[in-house]
Design a protein around this motif. Sequence first.
Motif, PDB file in Angstrom:
ATOM      1  N   ALA A  10    -108.320 -33.675  37.140  1.00 30.02           N
ATOM      2  CA  ALA A  10    -107.882 -33.954  35.595  1.00 30.02           C
ATOM      3  C   ALA A  10    -106.569 -33.846  35.116  1.00 30.02           C
ATOM      4  O   ALA A  10    -106.119 -34.581  34.140  1.00 30.02           O
ATOM      5  CB  ALA A  10    -108.770 -32.683  34.840  1.00 30.02           C
ATOM      6  N   ALA A  11    -105.764 -32.891  35.829  1.00 33.89           N
ATOM      7  CA  ALA A  11    -104.215 -33.083  35.414  1.00 33.89           C
ATOM      8  C   ALA A  11    -103.665 -34.288  35.525  1.00 33.89           C
ATOM      9  O   ALA A  11    -102.699 -34.743  34.914  1.00 33.89           O
ATOM     10  CB  ALA A  11    -103.617 -32.265  36.122  1.00 33.89           C
ATOM     11  N   THR A  69    -116.124 -30.577  29.862  1.00 35.41           N
ATOM     12  CA  THR A  69    -115.125 -31.670  29.265  1.00 35.41           C
ATOM     13  C   THR A  69    -114.684 -32.674  30.265  1.00 35.41           C
ATOM     14  O   THR A  69    -114.338 -33.636  30.054  1.00 35.41           O
ATOM     15  CB  THR A  69    -113.940 -30.988  28.339  1.00 35.41           C
ATOM     16  OG1 THR A  69    -113.195 -30.440  29.254  1.00 35.41           O
ATOM     17  CG2 THR A  69    -114.246 -30.177  27.271  1.00 35.41           C
ATOM     18  N   PRO A 106    -102.723 -22.416  32.198  1.00 38.79           N
ATOM     19  CA  PRO A 106    -101.778 -23.282  32.284  1.00 38.79           C
ATOM     20  C   PRO A 106    -100.743 -22.634  33.149  1.00 38.79           C
ATOM     21  O   PRO A 106    -100.321 -21.560  33.092  1.00 38.79           O
ATOM     22  CB  PRO A 106    -101.050 -23.828  31.072  1.00 38.79           C
ATOM     23  CG  PRO A 106    -102.349 -23.583  30.163  1.00 38.79           C
ATOM     24  CD  PRO A 106    -103.088 -22.549  30.661  1.00 38.79           C
ATOM     25  N   ASP A 124    -111.965 -32.842  31.451  1.00 38.47           N
ATOM     26  CA  ASP A 124    -110.550 -33.176  31.251  1.00 38.47           C
ATOM     27  C   ASP A 124    -109.564 -32.321  31.217  1.00 38.47           C
ATOM     28  O   ASP A 124    -108.343 -32.309  30.746  1.00 38.47           O
ATOM     29  CB  ASP A 124    -110.461 -34.070  29.851  1.00 38.47           C
ATOM     30  CG  ASP A 124    -110.745 -33.011  28.547  1.00 38.47           C
ATOM     31  OD1 ASP A 124    -111.081 -31.844  28.785  1.00 38.47           O
ATOM     32  OD2 ASP A 124    -110.555 -33.547  27.421  1.00 38.47           O
ATOM     33  N   SER A 125    -109.833 -30.889  31.559  1.00 34.16           N
ATOM     34  CA  SER A 125    -108.803 -29.947  31.833  1.00 34.16           C
ATOM     35  C   SER A 125    -109.352 -28.885  32.806  1.00 34.16           C
ATOM     36  O   SER A 125    -110.504 -29.194  33.465  1.00 34.16           O
ATOM     37  CB  SER A 125    -108.573 -29.301  30.339  1.00 34.16           C
ATOM     38  OG  SER A 125    -110.213 -28.798  30.063  1.00 34.16           O
ATOM     39  N   ALA A 172    -103.907 -36.285  32.684  1.00 29.98           N
ATOM     40  CA  ALA A 172    -103.080 -35.767  31.524  1.00 29.98           C
ATOM     41  C   ALA A 172    -101.696 -36.059  31.763  1.00 29.98           C
ATOM     42  O   ALA A 172    -100.807 -35.476  30.970  1.00 29.98           O
ATOM     43  CB  ALA A 172    -103.202 -34.015  31.435  1.00 29.98           C
ATOM     44  N   ASP A 180    -113.066 -28.022  34.108  1.00 33.83           N
ATOM     45  CA  ASP A 180    -113.918 -27.505  32.941  1.00 33.83           C
ATOM     46  C   ASP A 180    -114.957 -28.805  33.112  1.00 33.83           C
ATOM     47  O   ASP A 180    -114.742 -29.688  32.679  1.00 33.83           O
ATOM     48  CB  ASP A 180    -113.126 -27.747  31.729  1.00 33.83           C
ATOM     49  CG  ASP A 180    -113.973 -27.177  30.548  1.00 33.83           C
ATOM     50  OD1 ASP A 180    -115.218 -27.098  30.699  1.00 33.83           O
ATOM     51  OD2 ASP A 180    -113.258 -26.825  29.359  1.00 33.83           O
TER      52      ASP A 180
END
Length: 132
Positions: A113-114, A16, A24, A18-19, A117, A13
């Motif tokens: 990004a994951a 952001t 999912p 971050d995703s 996370a 994304d």
Amino acid sequence: MTSIVVDISDPVDLTTLDSLVVPPGTSAAEQFATAAPESRVVKAFNTTFAGPLTSGQVAGRPLDVFIAGDDDAAKQAVTDRVSSAGLRPLDVGPLRCAGHASWKPSDGSVTKAAWAAGSSATPCCSTAPPWP
């Protein structure tokens, strides 16, 4: 013979960073496979930026190329291309592993990004080899 589609995308994304923009539990590669069922989809090259890919190495070591797919012949074709370029192919398992994003580039940097996370530092499939 059916076409081999190599998914090099990294569906982050961009608003952001971050995703991912895929739902999912799935991956862009799996979505491509659903959209083009007559093709054999292989995930590869998405953890590698153009500079290191062009040089083929980082810190004097061959660049790792992580490969995921459901068709063994298609994965072998991609593996052969990777090897012929002087890179090091690593089979991380079936296409369902493409969405785990827990792949570590050979220079140790984090590009997914994951990963940030909290993904594990191992391939998603227990049959995949441990990190060298």
